[in-house]
Design an enzyme around this catalytic site. Sequence first.
Site, PDB file in Angstrom:
ATOM      1  N   ARG A  51      10.059 -18.276  -8.692  1.00 41.35           N
ATOM      2  CA  ARG A  51      11.439 -18.166  -9.171  1.00 41.35           C
ATOM      3  C   ARG A  51      12.162 -19.490  -8.964  1.00 41.35           C
ATOM      4  O   ARG A  51      12.950 -19.921  -9.783  1.00 41.35           O
ATOM      5  CB  ARG A  51      12.138 -17.049  -8.399  1.00 41.35           C
ATOM      6  CG  ARG A  51      13.169 -16.346  -9.221  1.00 41.35           C
ATOM      7  CD  ARG A  51      13.653 -15.064  -8.601  1.00 41.35           C
ATOM      8  NE  ARG A  51      13.425 -14.988  -7.166  1.00 41.35           N
ATOM      9  CZ  ARG A  51      13.414 -13.867  -6.488  1.00 41.35           C
ATOM     10  NH1 ARG A  51      13.599 -12.739  -7.103  1.00 41.35           N
ATOM     11  NH2 ARG A  51      13.210 -13.857  -5.180  1.00 41.35           N
ATOM     12  N   LYS A 111       2.745  -1.845  -6.237  1.00 41.30           N
ATOM     13  CA  LYS A 111       2.592  -0.378  -6.363  1.00 41.30           C
ATOM     14  C   LYS A 111       3.742   0.259  -7.100  1.00 41.30           C
ATOM     15  O   LYS A 111       3.565   1.265  -7.796  1.00 41.30           O
ATOM     16  CB  LYS A 111       2.419   0.294  -4.995  1.00 41.30           C
ATOM     17  CG  LYS A 111       3.584   0.070  -4.039  1.00 41.30           C
ATOM     18  CD  LYS A 111       3.308  -1.100  -3.162  1.00 41.30           C
ATOM     19  CE  LYS A 111       4.533  -1.669  -2.506  1.00 41.30           C
ATOM     20  NZ  LYS A 111       4.226  -2.665  -1.512  1.00 41.30           N
ATOM     21  N   GLU A 135      -6.396  -3.075  -5.864  1.00 42.45           N
ATOM     22  CA  GLU A 135      -6.761  -2.643  -4.508  1.00 42.45           C
ATOM     23  C   GLU A 135      -5.628  -2.875  -3.504  1.00 42.45           C
ATOM     24  O   GLU A 135      -5.391  -2.077  -2.590  1.00 42.45           O
ATOM     25  CB  GLU A 135      -8.024  -3.387  -4.056  1.00 42.45           C
ATOM     26  CG  GLU A 135      -8.550  -2.985  -2.713  1.00 42.45           C
ATOM     27  CD  GLU A 135      -8.950  -1.521  -2.652  1.00 42.45           C
ATOM     28  OE1 GLU A 135      -9.951  -1.155  -3.259  1.00 42.45           O
ATOM     29  OE2 GLU A 135      -8.225  -0.722  -2.005  1.00 42.45           O
ATOM     30  N   VAL A 138      -2.266  -0.317  -2.459  1.00 45.33           N
ATOM     31  CA  VAL A 138      -2.203   0.824  -1.535  1.00 45.33           C
ATOM     32  C   VAL A 138      -2.900   0.474  -0.225  1.00 45.33           C
ATOM     33  O   VAL A 138      -4.066   0.076  -0.222  1.00 45.33           O
ATOM     34  CB  VAL A 138      -2.879   2.077  -2.144  1.00 45.33           C
ATOM     35  CG1 VAL A 138      -2.694   3.266  -1.213  1.00 45.33           C
ATOM     36  CG2 VAL A 138      -2.306   2.392  -3.515  1.00 45.33           C
ATOM     37  N   GLY A 140      -2.648  -1.937   1.896  1.00 41.09           N
ATOM     38  CA  GLY A 140      -2.936  -3.338   2.248  1.00 41.09           C
ATOM     39  C   GLY A 140      -4.412  -3.654   2.285  1.00 41.09           C
ATOM     40  O   GLY A 140      -5.111  -3.583   1.268  1.00 41.09           O
ATOM     41  N   ILE A 142      -6.929  -2.114   3.643  1.00 41.95           N
ATOM     42  CA  ILE A 142      -7.932  -1.029   3.621  1.00 41.95           C
ATOM     43  C   ILE A 142      -8.430  -0.853   2.182  1.00 41.95           C
ATOM     44  O   ILE A 142      -7.621  -0.667   1.274  1.00 41.95           O
ATOM     45  CB  ILE A 142      -7.325   0.316   4.084  1.00 41.95           C
ATOM     46  CG1 ILE A 142      -6.736   0.207   5.489  1.00 41.95           C
ATOM     47  CG2 ILE A 142      -8.367   1.420   4.031  1.00 41.95           C
ATOM     48  CD1 ILE A 142      -6.045   1.485   5.971  1.00 41.95           C
ATOM     49  N   GLU A 196       9.337  -4.608   2.295  1.00 44.35           N
ATOM     50  CA  GLU A 196       9.651  -4.948   0.912  1.00 44.35           C
ATOM     51  C   GLU A 196      10.903  -5.823   0.886  1.00 44.35           C
ATOM     52  O   GLU A 196      11.673  -5.849   1.854  1.00 44.35           O
ATOM     53  CB  GLU A 196       9.920  -3.659   0.112  1.00 44.35           C
ATOM     54  CG  GLU A 196       8.745  -2.713   0.041  1.00 44.35           C
ATOM     55  CD  GLU A 196       7.548  -3.347  -0.645  1.00 44.35           C
ATOM     56  OE1 GLU A 196       7.651  -3.737  -1.803  1.00 44.35           O
ATOM     57  OE2 GLU A 196       6.499  -3.462   0.021  1.00 44.35           O
ATOM     58  N   LYS A 211       2.703   4.973  -3.267  1.00 41.48           N
ATOM     59  CA  LYS A 211       1.279   4.816  -2.945  1.00 41.48           C
ATOM     60  C   LYS A 211       0.563   6.167  -2.998  1.00 41.48           C
ATOM     61  O   LYS A 211      -0.575   6.263  -3.470  1.00 41.48           O
ATOM     62  CB  LYS A 211       1.129   4.174  -1.565  1.00 41.48           C
ATOM     63  CG  LYS A 211       1.585   2.715  -1.537  1.00 41.48           C
ATOM     64  CD  LYS A 211       1.717   2.215  -0.114  1.00 41.48           C
ATOM     65  CE  LYS A 211       2.085   0.736  -0.063  1.00 41.48           C
ATOM     66  NZ  LYS A 211       2.509   0.308   1.284  1.00 41.48           N
ATOM     67  N   GLY A 308       1.430  -6.995   5.480  1.00 45.38           N
ATOM     68  CA  GLY A 308       1.299  -8.330   6.058  1.00 45.38           C
ATOM     69  C   GLY A 308       0.514  -9.240   5.139  1.00 45.38           C
ATOM     70  O   GLY A 308      -0.219  -8.793   4.250  1.00 45.38           O
TER      71      GLY A 308
HETATM   72  N1  HSE Z   1       6.192  -2.906   2.593  1.00 46.77           N
HETATM   73  C1  HSE Z   1       4.868  -2.415   2.545  1.00 46.77           C
HETATM   74  C2  HSE Z   1       4.553  -1.739   3.867  1.00 46.77           C
HETATM   75  C3  HSE Z   1       3.917  -3.536   2.292  1.00 46.77           C
HETATM   76  O1  HSE Z   1       5.316  -1.901   4.819  1.00 46.77           O
HETATM   77  O2  HSE Z   1       3.576  -1.028   3.951  1.00 46.77           O
HETATM   78  C4  HSE Z   1       2.555  -3.094   1.863  1.00 46.77           C
HETATM   79  O3  HSE Z   1       2.582  -2.400   0.664  1.00 46.77           O
END
Ligand code: HSE
Length: 444
Positions: A51, A111, A135, A138, A140, A142, A196, A211, A308
Amino acid sequence: MVQNADGQPVRIGVVGLGTIGSGVVRLLVDSADHIGRAAGRPIEVAAAVVRDAHKPRDLPLPAARISTDIRTVSRDPTITLAALLVGGLEPARSMMVELLEQGKDVVTANKALLAEHGPELFDLARRLGRSIAFEAAVAGGIPIVAAIGECLAANRIESIRGILNGTSNFILTRMEEDGSTYAEALAQAQARGYAEADPSMDVDGTDATQKLAILTHLAFGAWVPWKEIPRTGIDTVDIDLIRYAGELGYRIRLVALARRADGRLALRVAPALVRAGTPLAETRGAYNAVSIVGDAVGRMFFHGLGAGQMPTASAVVADIIDTVVGRAAITFRTTGVLSADTPTARLAGVDAMERHFLRILVTDRPGVLARITGILGDHGISIASVIQHDPIDAGGSAAGGRPGVPLVIMTHQARSSAVRAALDAIDASDVVHGRSACLGVLDE
Ligand code: HSE
């Protein structure tokens, strides 16, 4: 460096250099040899879109490759793949359409975009012969999308139970373990890059619900508009609730649930009590967990960092490798994932049969306890235990400055509709202060 047959690296574009995009660039550079071997050829970030091009960035990427124009990626014929790592719905949706229409395969972690516009975008990709891999959207790091969509494909999935929002879990465990306030814990989650851009999406349960809608689609082959999933966030949980649950041997977790129920799907996202020592209860900090029951495999448990920079980058780069290798295109084509033709799920009403944990703030005078338990009895709700806590501060009010003294009640198994009705009657009584708290108890 690994070289493909013609010795040329695969040139990719990265759209968005926020927490995740920066992590992806770092990982691609720091682990270039290893990743190049996995992909069968080197991967090079040829262009990045941001941006604000003037914002200082400490990244192993020449400034000349960074611009504010999506077309530096979409209109470059030598770039075949784009990682779309911009959050929110717009401009992310328009960017995805532009990238697909210009012939790029897309990898994304967004997501919200998938939960809101997944079917139209995925059908567009299919019509154009392109693929979308997600992937990282949802849980992170995993690999739950691949696990459900591919590795467990032989199973009829019976249920999913998960902790899907790292920020909420981080806040709950900070409050539980070191007495951090909600605000302090949220600030820490933001500083660590878990939250977020708008953290209300985390704490009001929106992120976990989006998710869950994606996992439900993968596991049960049905589409669920995420807004139809009953949702309560951790913004309804306070330190006293965590403490009282702890005294009874439980921890509070934001749990996403999906299970088959008589030809329908029962779905919900809500804070719930989970018994200390169980895998969900021991999921701490920014970790996520997913427990799945499949008819052939039985119960499986996945655990790992769900938010993260680098855990999420790990999933994004895995998708980049899959796309470069060609696996993503095959999976995308053959599974028909997220198609508008997918039937919409028939949702079961949320009327769980489970134990309930109640916190009711009452006036401390004779006969009050009998009135409360009487109302519960009138609704057919049997009580397992009642604890009346002393008012904590000198002013005669419960911690947090709320008036009244807390009654903490654990019920036996009861329908949540009956408990709700009883609580409505209880809350209307002149001896009750404010709205009572009610959490389900997940005993197994
Ligand atoms: N904000 C999200 C969380 C990041 O805390 O799980 C991962 O999607």
